[in-house]
Design a protein around this motif. Structure first.
Motif, short mmCIF file in Angstrom:
data_model
loop_
_atom_site.label_atom_id
_atom_site.label_comp_id
_atom_site.label_asym_id
_atom_site.label_seq_id
_atom_site.Cartn_x
_atom_site.Cartn_y
_atom_site.Cartn_z
N ARG A 192 0.84 -1.20 0.00
CA ARG A 192 0.00 0.00 0.00
C ARG A 192 0.87 1.25 0.00
NH1 ARG A 192 -4.78 -1.33 -0.41
NH2 ARG A 192 -5.00 -3.52 0.08
N LEU A 193 0.37 2.26 -0.67
CA LEU A 193 1.01 3.56 -0.59
C LEU A 193 0.13 4.43 0.31
CD1 LEU A 193 3.15 5.57 -1.47
CD2 LEU A 193 1.85 6.01 -3.52
N LEU A 194 0.68 4.78 1.48
CA LEU A 194 -0.13 5.47 2.49
C LEU A 194 0.11 6.97 2.46
CD1 LEU A 194 0.76 3.07 5.43
CD2 LEU A 194 -1.24 2.93 3.96
N LYS A 228 -4.30 -0.04 -8.19
CA LYS A 228 -5.70 0.22 -7.82
C LYS A 228 -5.79 1.52 -7.05
CE LYS A 228 -8.65 -2.10 -5.09
NZ LYS A 228 -8.92 -3.28 -4.28
N VAL A 229 -6.77 2.34 -7.41
CA VAL A 229 -6.98 3.60 -6.70
C VAL A 229 -8.39 3.59 -6.11
CG1 VAL A 229 -7.02 6.11 -6.88
CG2 VAL A 229 -5.49 4.78 -8.35
N ALA A 230 -8.49 3.84 -4.80
CA ALA A 230 -9.81 3.89 -4.17
C ALA A 230 -9.73 4.86 -3.00
CB ALA A 230 -10.21 2.50 -3.68
N PRO A 231 -10.83 5.48 -2.61
CA PRO A 231 -10.80 6.31 -1.41
C PRO A 231 -10.60 5.43 -0.18
CG PRO A 231 -13.02 6.20 -2.32
CD PRO A 231 -12.13 5.52 -3.29
N ASP A 232 -9.85 5.94 0.77
CA ASP A 232 -9.57 5.18 1.99
C ASP A 232 -10.86 5.01 2.80
OD1 ASP A 232 -8.62 4.17 4.41
OD2 ASP A 232 -6.69 5.14 4.12
N ALA A 233 -11.16 3.77 3.18
CA ALA A 233 -12.40 3.50 3.89
C ALA A 233 -12.37 4.05 5.31
CB ALA A 233 -12.66 1.99 3.93
N LYS A 234 -11.19 4.09 5.91
CA LYS A 234 -11.11 4.50 7.32
C LYS A 234 -10.97 6.01 7.45
CE LYS A 234 -8.95 0.26 8.71
NZ LYS A 234 -7.60 -0.25 8.56
N ASP A 235 -10.10 6.58 6.66
CA ASP A 235 -9.83 8.01 6.79
C ASP A 235 -10.14 8.69 5.46
OD1 ASP A 235 -8.91 10.50 7.23
OD2 ASP A 235 -7.04 9.88 8.21
N PRO A 236 -11.22 9.52 5.44
CA PRO A 236 -11.65 10.10 4.16
C PRO A 236 -10.67 11.12 3.58
CG PRO A 236 -12.93 10.94 5.99
CD PRO A 236 -12.11 9.83 6.54
N ASN A 237 -9.65 11.49 4.36
CA ASN A 237 -8.72 12.48 3.83
C ASN A 237 -7.69 11.88 2.88
OD1 ASN A 237 -9.79 14.62 5.24
ND2 ASN A 237 -8.69 14.04 7.10
N TYR A 238 -7.57 10.56 2.89
CA TYR A 238 -6.50 9.94 2.12
C TYR A 238 -7.04 8.98 1.08
CZ TYR A 238 -3.46 11.78 5.72
OH TYR A 238 -2.79 12.60 6.57
N ASP A 240 -6.64 5.28 -0.89
CA ASP A 240 -6.17 3.92 -0.64
C ASP A 240 -5.54 3.41 -1.93
OD1 ASP A 240 -5.71 1.44 0.28
OD2 ASP A 240 -7.78 0.76 0.17
N LEU A 241 -4.21 3.44 -1.99
CA LEU A 241 -3.53 3.08 -3.23
C LEU A 241 -2.85 1.72 -3.09
CD1 LEU A 241 -1.84 6.50 -4.00
CD2 LEU A 241 -3.87 5.57 -5.03
N THR A 242 -3.10 0.85 -4.03
CA THR A 242 -2.43 -0.45 -4.05
C THR A 242 -1.29 -0.38 -5.06
OG1 THR A 242 -4.55 -1.44 -3.60
CG2 THR A 242 -2.79 -2.91 -4.26
N VAL A 243 -0.12 -0.80 -4.63
CA VAL A 243 1.05 -0.76 -5.50
C VAL A 243 1.47 -2.17 -5.85
CG1 VAL A 243 3.45 -0.03 -5.70
CG2 VAL A 243 1.84 1.36 -4.42
N LYS A 244 1.58 -2.44 -7.15
CA LYS A 244 2.09 -3.74 -7.55
C LYS A 244 3.61 -3.67 -7.50
CE LYS A 244 1.54 -7.47 -10.73
NZ LYS A 244 2.81 -7.92 -10.20
N LEU A 245 4.21 -4.47 -6.65
CA LEU A 245 5.66 -4.38 -6.45
C LEU A 245 6.41 -4.90 -7.67
CD1 LEU A 245 5.81 -5.64 -2.78
CD2 LEU A 245 6.02 -3.30 -3.59
#
Lengths: 279, 173
Positions: A192-194, A228-238, A240-245
């Motif tokens: 994840r890219l946080l 994958k790009v999605a809004p973070d479910a826990k914190d709406p300010n960030y 939720d990015l998935t990074v394929k290593l």
């Protein structure tokens, strides 16, 4: 009194069990704390030599692949080297030494690794004798691999990037937005890219590289590609990015270690100003 | 336990330990099924063995594995727990008449059905403790259950295979 002793004697197995279990939990905790001194791990001389023998045999079969990768990398480096060759009809000036020799590189071989647990580690065949120090960054031609955790005389143990305790300061290459890459313990090819704010326009396919901010890795080492790009479910300010290593952790054989020669100075500056530097 | 039994148990544990460290370390079928074959060394110890020595054996075995696996404490905690549960579980599933006729809870002495009902829950508990310790704080209880279930099945299959191949047969199975 006698009764108490008798009672204690009767439940001796249980007492011993509790004692041993507490000892085991203590070992887990002390091993996982960042500063915890790890006495018993594979950087131990005996264990290290056994692992090395095993790696000698196993890695023999992947020599062809390793050679091919090294040749490709050599070619790339030669290409870059051309840029630095002084042409007779040009003027050159030498840079300030503070800018030139910030990073030092070393090579090592991986002799033990895991990738199926939540906390994965690597064992390297070089140690303090060869100038390896705790905190050095590890990467290979494919991308970031991990960070050195502790060293013995001849061996070193490192956090793999596939370790939920490791965060790598990174940025999206196209937009220069920075965040932290951390593994979530699930899939060994994704992380994840946080801490990327929501207003950032991140797209699938954007490249993620190291930012050079945390003084462990130089800027620009590849980490992976956003899948994958999605809004973070826990914190709406960030986001939720998935990074394929980009690194294939099942095939990490030869790695480079990088040391920032000014890390101590930077670190003490951070401490002086009471900023906690993420690791 | 006589000296011959002791030596054969020691050899078995060393053999399983070497196999575990060199061959099974990086093996994970489909990413979920791990093999903890060395547990067979603890499982087939004589039934009459007391809990205290059993705890020490399991603790040191788990610790040895941890040193090689870079998972300090996790196998140790799980193996110690397994050793503590073993006498209780043995008592719970003792056949009518107790364990008079046989001394060791092996496949050839107790039969396939009994061995499965003995080893499968034991290895499952072991895996549960191990993977809980592994994923501590990172969430994903489903992942822990998933890994534990498939690891225990895979380990039991391997344990049965090893016993069929290498153990002395007493009854025809």
């Amino acid at each position: 009194m006698l009764r108490i002793l008798q009672f204690l004697y009767r439940i001796r197995a249980f007492i011993l069990f509790v004692f041993l279990e507490v000892a085991a939990v203590w070992m887990i905790v002390s091993n996982n704390s960042p500063q915890g001194a790890a006495f018993f791990n594979s950087s131990n001389a005996l264990v290290g030599s056994v692992l090395k023998k095993q790696a000698d045999v196993v890695q023999f079969f992947s020599l062809a692949d390793a050679n091919e990768a090294l040749t490709a990398e050599n070619a790339e480096i030669l290409q870059k080297l051309q840029l630095f060759q002084v042409k007779p009809d040009s003027i050159t000036f030498t840079l300030d030494s503070a800018l030139t020799a910030t990073y030092q590189f070393k090579g090592a071989r991986v002799i033990g690794s895991s990738l199926r647990y939540s906390q994965n580690y690597l064992t390297l065949n070089k140690g303090s004798k060869h100038g390896i120090k705790p905190g050095m960054g590890i990467f290979n031609p494919e991308g970031v691999v991990g960070r050195v955790k502790s060293v013995s005389e001849n061996y070193a143990v490192a956090f793999s990037l596939l370790n939920t305790g490791l965060m790598v300061s990174s940025k999206i290459k196209s937009s220069d937005v920075f965040g932290s890459v951390q593994w979530d313990g699930k899939n060994s090819s994704e992380a994840r890219l946080l801490f990327v704010p929501r207003h950032v326009k991140a797209q699938e396919g954007d490249t993620v590289i190291t930012s050079g901010f945390n003084a462990v890795f130089p800027e620009g080492i590849l980490i992976g590609v956003i899948s994958k790009v999605a809004p973070d479910a826990k914190d709406p300010n960030y986001l939720d990015l998935t990074v394929k290593l980009n690194t294939d952790f099942s095939k990490v054989n030869y790695v480079y270690l990088v040391e920032n020669t000014q890390f101590t100075e930077l670190d003490s500056l951070y401490r002086q100003s009471e900023i906690s530097n993420e690791y | 336990m006589n000296i011959r039994n002791l030596i054969s148990h020691l050899l078995l544990i060393i053999f399983l330990g070497v196999v575990q460290i060199f061959l099974l370390k990086n093996l994970a079928l489909f990413g979920v099924a791990f093999a903890f074959l060395y547990l067979l060394g603890i499982l087939v110890l004589p039934i009459s063995l007391r809990t205290v020595p059993l705890l020490f054996i399991a603790f040191s075995l788990g610790f040895l594995l941890d040193v090689f696996y870079e998972t300090i404490g996790m196998h140790t905690a799980a193996a110690t727990f397994l050793a503590f549960v073993r006498p209780l579980w043995l008592k719970a599933i003792s056949p009518t008449g107790g364990y008079v006729d046989s001394e060791e809870p092996t496949l050839s002495e107790m039969g396939l059905g009994w061995f499965l009902s003995y080893s499968l829950p034991m290895v499952f508990i072991y895996s549960l403790v191990f993977f809980t310790a592994d994923q501590w704080g990172t969430g994903g209880f489903f992942g822990v259950l998933n890994k534990s279930l498939f690891s225990s099945i895979f380990t039991c299959l391997l344990a049965i295979l090893v016993q069929l191949l290498f153990f002395k047969r007493r009854r025809g199975i």
